[in-house]
Design a protein around this motif. Sequence first.
Motif, PDB file in Angstrom:
ATOM      1  N   GLU A  45       0.837  -1.217   0.000  1.00 46.14           N
ATOM      2  CA  GLU A  45       0.000   0.000   0.000  1.00 46.14           C
ATOM      3  C   GLU A  45       0.862   1.252   0.000  1.00 46.14           C
ATOM      4  N   GLY A  46       1.910   1.225   0.834  1.00 50.49           N
ATOM      5  CA  GLY A  46       2.818   2.375   0.924  1.00 50.49           C
ATOM      6  C   GLY A  46       3.472   2.668  -0.425  1.00 50.49           C
ATOM      7  N   LEU A  47       3.946   1.616  -1.080  1.00 41.01           N
ATOM      8  CA  LEU A  47       4.598   1.806  -2.377  1.00 41.01           C
ATOM      9  C   LEU A  47       3.609   2.408  -3.373  1.00 41.01           C
ATOM     10  N   LYS A  48       2.400   1.881  -3.360  1.00 41.49           N
ATOM     11  CA  LYS A  48       1.368   2.379  -4.286  1.00 41.49           C
ATOM     12  C   LYS A  48       1.096   3.859  -4.024  1.00 41.49           C
ATOM     13  N   THR A  49       0.896   4.203  -2.734  1.00 42.94           N
ATOM     14  CA  THR A  49       0.585   5.600  -2.387  1.00 42.94           C
ATOM     15  C   THR A  49       1.727   6.533  -2.777  1.00 42.94           C
ATOM     16  N   GLU A  50       2.956   6.059  -2.617  1.00 36.92           N
ATOM     17  CA  GLU A  50       4.115   6.893  -2.968  1.00 36.92           C
ATOM     18  C   GLU A  50       4.350   6.941  -4.477  1.00 36.92           C
ATOM     19  N   GLY A  51       3.600   6.111  -5.224  1.00 36.82           N
ATOM     20  CA  GLY A  51       3.800   6.065  -6.677  1.00 36.82           C
ATOM     21  C   GLY A  51       5.099   5.368  -7.062  1.00 36.82           C
ATOM     22  N   ILE A  52       5.548   4.443  -6.205  1.00 34.01           N
ATOM     23  CA  ILE A  52       6.785   3.712  -6.493  1.00 34.01           C
ATOM     24  C   ILE A  52       6.435   2.337  -7.070  1.00 34.01           C
ATOM     25  N   VAL A  53       6.893   2.082  -8.281  1.00 34.41           N
ATOM     26  CA  VAL A  53       6.629   0.781  -8.911  1.00 34.41           C
ATOM     27  C   VAL A  53       7.848  -0.102  -8.673  1.00 34.41           C
ATOM     28  N   PHE A  54       7.683  -1.093  -7.818  1.00 33.70           N
ATOM     29  CA  PHE A  54       8.804  -1.960  -7.445  1.00 33.70           C
ATOM     30  C   PHE A  54       8.705  -3.269  -8.215  1.00 33.70           C
ATOM     31  N   LYS A  55       9.647  -3.468  -9.145  1.00 33.18           N
ATOM     32  CA  LYS A  55       9.688  -4.727  -9.896  1.00 33.18           C
ATOM     33  C   LYS A  55      10.994  -5.425  -9.572  1.00 33.18           C
ATOM     34  N   GLY A  56      10.900  -6.580  -8.978  1.00 34.50           N
ATOM     35  CA  GLY A  56      12.129  -7.295  -8.610  1.00 34.50           C
ATOM     36  C   GLY A  56      11.900  -8.059  -7.332  1.00 34.50           C
ATOM     37  N   VAL A  57      12.918  -8.089  -6.479  1.00 36.65           N
ATOM     38  CA  VAL A  57      12.812  -8.815  -5.209  1.00 36.65           C
ATOM     39  C   VAL A  57      12.884  -7.819  -4.050  1.00 36.65           C
ATOM     40  N   ILE A  58      11.889  -7.877  -3.172  1.00 36.54           N
ATOM     41  CA  ILE A  58      11.954  -7.112  -1.920  1.00 36.54           C
ATOM     42  C   ILE A  58      12.410  -8.077  -0.834  1.00 36.54           C
ATOM     43  N   TYR A  59      13.461  -7.662  -0.115  1.00 36.03           N
ATOM     44  CA  TYR A  59      14.010  -8.472   0.974  1.00 36.03           C
ATOM     45  C   TYR A  59      13.484  -7.880   2.268  1.00 36.03           C
ATOM     46  N   PHE A  60      12.727  -8.673   3.011  1.00 35.48           N
ATOM     47  CA  PHE A  60      12.247  -8.235   4.317  1.00 35.48           C
ATOM     48  C   PHE A  60      13.148  -8.861   5.374  1.00 35.48           C
ATOM     49  N   GLY A  61      13.962  -8.048   6.041  1.00 40.39           N
ATOM     50  CA  GLY A  61      14.775  -8.526   7.161  1.00 40.39           C
ATOM     51  C   GLY A  61      13.945  -8.325   8.424  1.00 40.39           C
ATOM     52  N   LEU A  62      13.543  -9.419   9.062  1.00 39.96           N
ATOM     53  CA  LEU A  62      12.558  -9.340  10.145  1.00 39.96           C
ATOM     54  C   LEU A  62      13.142  -9.763  11.486  1.00 39.96           C
ATOM     55  N   MET A  63      12.557  -9.255  12.555  1.00 39.20           N
ATOM     56  CA  MET A  63      12.918  -9.727  13.899  1.00 39.20           C
ATOM     57  C   MET A  63      11.615 -10.108  14.598  1.00 39.20           C
ATOM     58  N   LEU A  64      11.579 -11.363  15.068  1.00 41.52           N
ATOM     59  CA  LEU A  64      10.413 -11.817  15.825  1.00 41.52           C
ATOM     60  C   LEU A  64      10.666 -11.484  17.296  1.00 41.52           C
ATOM     61  N   THR A  65      10.108 -10.360  17.752  1.00 37.75           N
ATOM     62  CA  THR A  65      10.365  -9.893  19.119  1.00 37.75           C
ATOM     63  C   THR A  65       9.201 -10.292  20.023  1.00 37.75           C
ATOM     64  N   SER A  66       9.376 -10.079  21.328  1.00 38.78           N
ATOM     65  CA  SER A  66       8.271 -10.386  22.244  1.00 38.78           C
ATOM     66  C   SER A  66       7.096  -9.434  21.985  1.00 38.78           C
ATOM     67  N   GLY A  67       7.370  -8.312  21.323  1.00 40.36           N
ATOM     68  CA  GLY A  67       6.298  -7.359  20.982  1.00 40.36           C
ATOM     69  C   GLY A  67       5.805  -7.531  19.554  1.00 40.36           C
ATOM     70  N   GLY A  68       6.053  -8.679  18.950  1.00 43.15           N
ATOM     71  CA  GLY A  68       5.561  -8.948  17.591  1.00 43.15           C
ATOM     72  C   GLY A  68       6.671  -8.888  16.554  1.00 43.15           C
ATOM     73  N   LEU A  69       6.252  -9.102  15.311  1.00 44.14           N
ATOM     74  CA  LEU A  69       7.195  -9.160  14.196  1.00 44.14           C
ATOM     75  C   LEU A  69       7.520  -7.740  13.728  1.00 44.14           C
ATOM     76  N   LYS A  70       8.819  -7.417  13.614  1.00 39.90           N
ATOM     77  CA  LYS A  70       9.216  -6.063  13.190  1.00 39.90           C
ATOM     78  C   LYS A  70      10.186  -6.135  12.018  1.00 39.90           C
ATOM     79  N   VAL A  71      10.207  -5.070  11.223  1.00 34.61           N
ATOM     80  CA  VAL A  71      11.142  -5.017  10.103  1.00 34.61           C
ATOM     81  C   VAL A  71      12.457  -4.411  10.591  1.00 34.61           C
ATOM     82  N   ILE A  72      13.552  -5.148  10.438  1.00 32.14           N
ATOM     83  CA  ILE A  72      14.876  -4.587  10.735  1.00 32.14           C
ATOM     84  C   ILE A  72      15.303  -3.729   9.554  1.00 32.14           C
ATOM     85  N   GLU A  73      15.101  -4.259   8.372  1.00 35.44           N
ATOM     86  CA  GLU A  73      15.504  -3.522   7.169  1.00 35.44           C
ATOM     87  C   GLU A  73      14.837  -4.129   5.948  1.00 35.44           C
ATOM     88  N   TYR A  74      14.746  -3.285   4.907  1.00 34.75           N
ATOM     89  CA  TYR A  74      14.403  -3.774   3.569  1.00 34.75           C
ATOM     90  C   TYR A  74      15.688  -3.819   2.766  1.00 34.75           C
TER      91      TYR A  74
END
Length: 419
Positions: free
Chosen positions: A257-286
């Motif tokens: 949704e964010g990419l769409k709203t920003e008008g960014i067309v992402f074609k390729g691979v998005i890497y989600f670097g995630l951390m499963l914390t006690s407060g839920g799943l968070k993004v460390i980095e893209y």
Amino acid sequence: MNVLIIGGGGREHAIAWSLKKSPNVGKLYAIPGNAGIAQIAKCYPDIKAMDFEGILGFLKSHKDVGLTVVAPDDPLGAGLVDLLNSRGYRAFGPVKAAAALEASKAFSKEFMKKYGIPTAKYEVFDDYIKAVNYALSSKHPLVIKADGLAVGKGVYICENTKESKKAVDELMRDKKFGESGSKIVIEEFLSGEEITVLAFSDGNVIVPMESSRDHKRVFDGDIGPNTGGMGAFSPSPAYTPDVAAEFTENIMKKTAEGLKTEGIVFKGVIYFGLMLTSGGLKVIEYNARFGDPETQVVLPRLKTDLLDIMNACVDGTLDKIKIKWEKKPCVCVVLASGGYPGEFEKGLPITVGKLDEKVLLFHAGTAKSGRNLLTNGGRVLGVTAAGSSIDKAREIVYRNVERIKFDKIHYRKDIGIDR
Ligand code: AMP
Ligand code: GLY
């Protein structure tokens, strides 16, 4: 279709190997490639991934290339895909505005904040004194990152104020990573289980691949400096169906949704670097590309034709493809040059004994000199195997690792144990 791959690491060897299995792939070319890729593709070691004129020159004289796969972060961040598109060439990989999700940590953190994507709390600094004061008065451990690209090494996990002062000094004052450190992000330390989810994106839909886990620290037990990655396994047992559902709802959909709203067309691979914390799943980095070594354990599990998927990403027809995966887990152990990620020697002879039939040997920093195989980088080789369990795959990988020798070889003995 003939395909050109830009890059020359283990990731690119895994991509080349996967594409080679496609009945629709004709000739494979690689710029610059490496000694392993050269077994299946024609490599051009004299053209570098950042030599855009050289790449354009190559494409002008090779009109038979139907797709260029841009794999590494640097040329993506510098707009190689925009340049290729502007000259009428088809390319797999995000344009510069989309690759900024990786190329600027300040941009990606602001993007996450704006679209309610869970991530570590942070502040951005371009002033050295303000950064030092903030770091010294913050709770530790504290994470300090270069804004720009830094070959996976611009992240400091600081246990105390002495370490955080040193990190700010190295990045902003000593410019250890050049202009990448003129702006920095200082953020809260997240503890938990790390998970990588790579996902294909065609600008309309995002389709996750199987999960994986990278081991970034150089020594066993997650000790020592961060590297590009010392080994990986896939899938990650921590990525349960509940966690996957949380990822889809709170992270993937919001990113789309964010990419769409920003008008960014992402074609390729998005890497989600995630951390499963006690407060839920968070993004460390893209990241805006396949991860390395994650690709070396994820692509061997892909049952669907990679060329079909890449073409669908470029053409915006990813929703028409059903992507299938092998159930068996894979483990990859990276064999590195002694000293990496610091100083290391190159040009050391490598001997490879007879490996088990189903073991995959992906080359990263290798070169050929006559008939000899030589080390040519920090990460030299990746040894990958599938097994009926992660433990079985580990056993096969380590049995084969012992058959590969070069002076000052360094590898972690605990890949796949901590999961
Ligand atoms: P990055 O380049 O942002 O992926 O960071 C490299 C590695 O540093 C990550 O894979 C994590 O292991 C670690 N890291 C980065 N940010 C954090 C954080 N906020 N909390 C804990 N570890 C982190
Ligand atoms: N393995 C981490 C990365 O590719 O950035």
